[in-house]
Design a protein around this motif. Structure first.
Motif, short mmCIF file in Angstrom:
data_model
loop_
_atom_site.label_atom_id
_atom_site.label_comp_id
_atom_site.label_asym_id
_atom_site.label_seq_id
_atom_site.Cartn_x
_atom_site.Cartn_y
_atom_site.Cartn_z
N PRO A 1 0.73 -1.26 -0.19
CA PRO A 1 0.17 -0.05 -0.03
C PRO A 1 1.00 1.31 0.07
CG PRO A 1 -1.03 -1.62 1.56
CD PRO A 1 0.32 -2.00 1.21
N VAL A 2 1.93 1.17 0.70
CA VAL A 2 2.95 2.35 0.82
C VAL A 2 3.47 2.47 -0.78
CG1 VAL A 2 5.10 3.56 1.86
CG2 VAL A 2 3.27 2.28 3.35
N ILE A 3 3.79 1.47 -1.31
CA ILE A 3 4.41 1.67 -2.73
C ILE A 3 3.24 2.03 -3.65
CG2 ILE A 3 5.36 0.05 -4.57
CD1 ILE A 3 6.75 -1.47 -2.55
N TYR A 4 2.09 1.66 -3.43
CA TYR A 4 1.06 2.14 -4.32
C TYR A 4 0.94 3.69 -4.28
CZ TYR A 4 -3.63 3.46 -5.83
OH TYR A 4 -4.70 4.34 -6.40
N GLU A 5 1.06 4.09 -2.85
CA GLU A 5 1.15 5.77 -2.75
C GLU A 5 2.22 6.30 -3.44
OE1 GLU A 5 -1.75 6.94 -1.79
OE2 GLU A 5 -2.61 5.59 -1.01
#
Length: 159
Positions: A23-27
């Motif tokens: 999810p952090v990489i998605y951001e």
């Protein structure tokens, strides 16, 4: 049994860390750079593939499968907690760029393909390890054959 325990331990470590990282990489993918986001997913997959390649075939396969499952399923749960906080943080400082559903699905597809490459990395390293073992074994056998070929001790007894 020891390798299966190690495999499950690694799958929990990578699965839980992947569930938070994805999810952090998605951001990062949505708001900073798509290439940086995909590079981070690839780096995670490479690291996991190398770590799993030290295990035997069956244990590594089960561990990688569990890692991908944990990362995917728990990643959705973590996304529900991480995404609103990132949006709030970015809206206070700058502009938040939200992706449309098509771009989000592309990110999920890219992540799945890249995480599936863990199998490829593992197989390549596993194959190289087996090839090196075979090469080492053949080199030892060749040395033994050469030593036996020039061994004159048996010929002297027959004369």
């Amino acid at each position: 049994m020891e390798n299966l325990n190690r495999s499950m331990k690694l799958s929990l470590e990578f699965g839980l860390s992947g569930a938070v990282l994805l999810p952090v990489i998605y951001e990062v993918y949505a708001n900073i750079s798509t290439s940086i986001g995909l590079f981070l997913v690839a780096a995670f997959a490479c690291f996991a593939g190398v770590k799993f390649s030290a295990l035997k075939f069956r244990e590594a396969f089960v561990g990688i499968t569990c890692t991908i499952a944990y990362s995917g399923i728990l990643g959705w749960v973590c996304y529900l907690f991480i995404h609103p906080r990132v949006v709030d943080m970015l809206l206070k400082r700058s502009v938040y760029f939200s992706l449309d559903i098509r771009q989000q699905l592309y990110f999920l597809l890219y992540c799945f393909i890249i995480l599936a490459c863990i199998y490829l990395i593992w197989l390549v390293r596993f194959g190289l390890h087996k090839a090196m073992e075979k090469f080492k074994s053949n080199s030892e056998k060749t040395g033994s054959y050469i030593e036996n070929a020039f061994d004159d001790g048996k010929d002297d007894e027959n004369l």
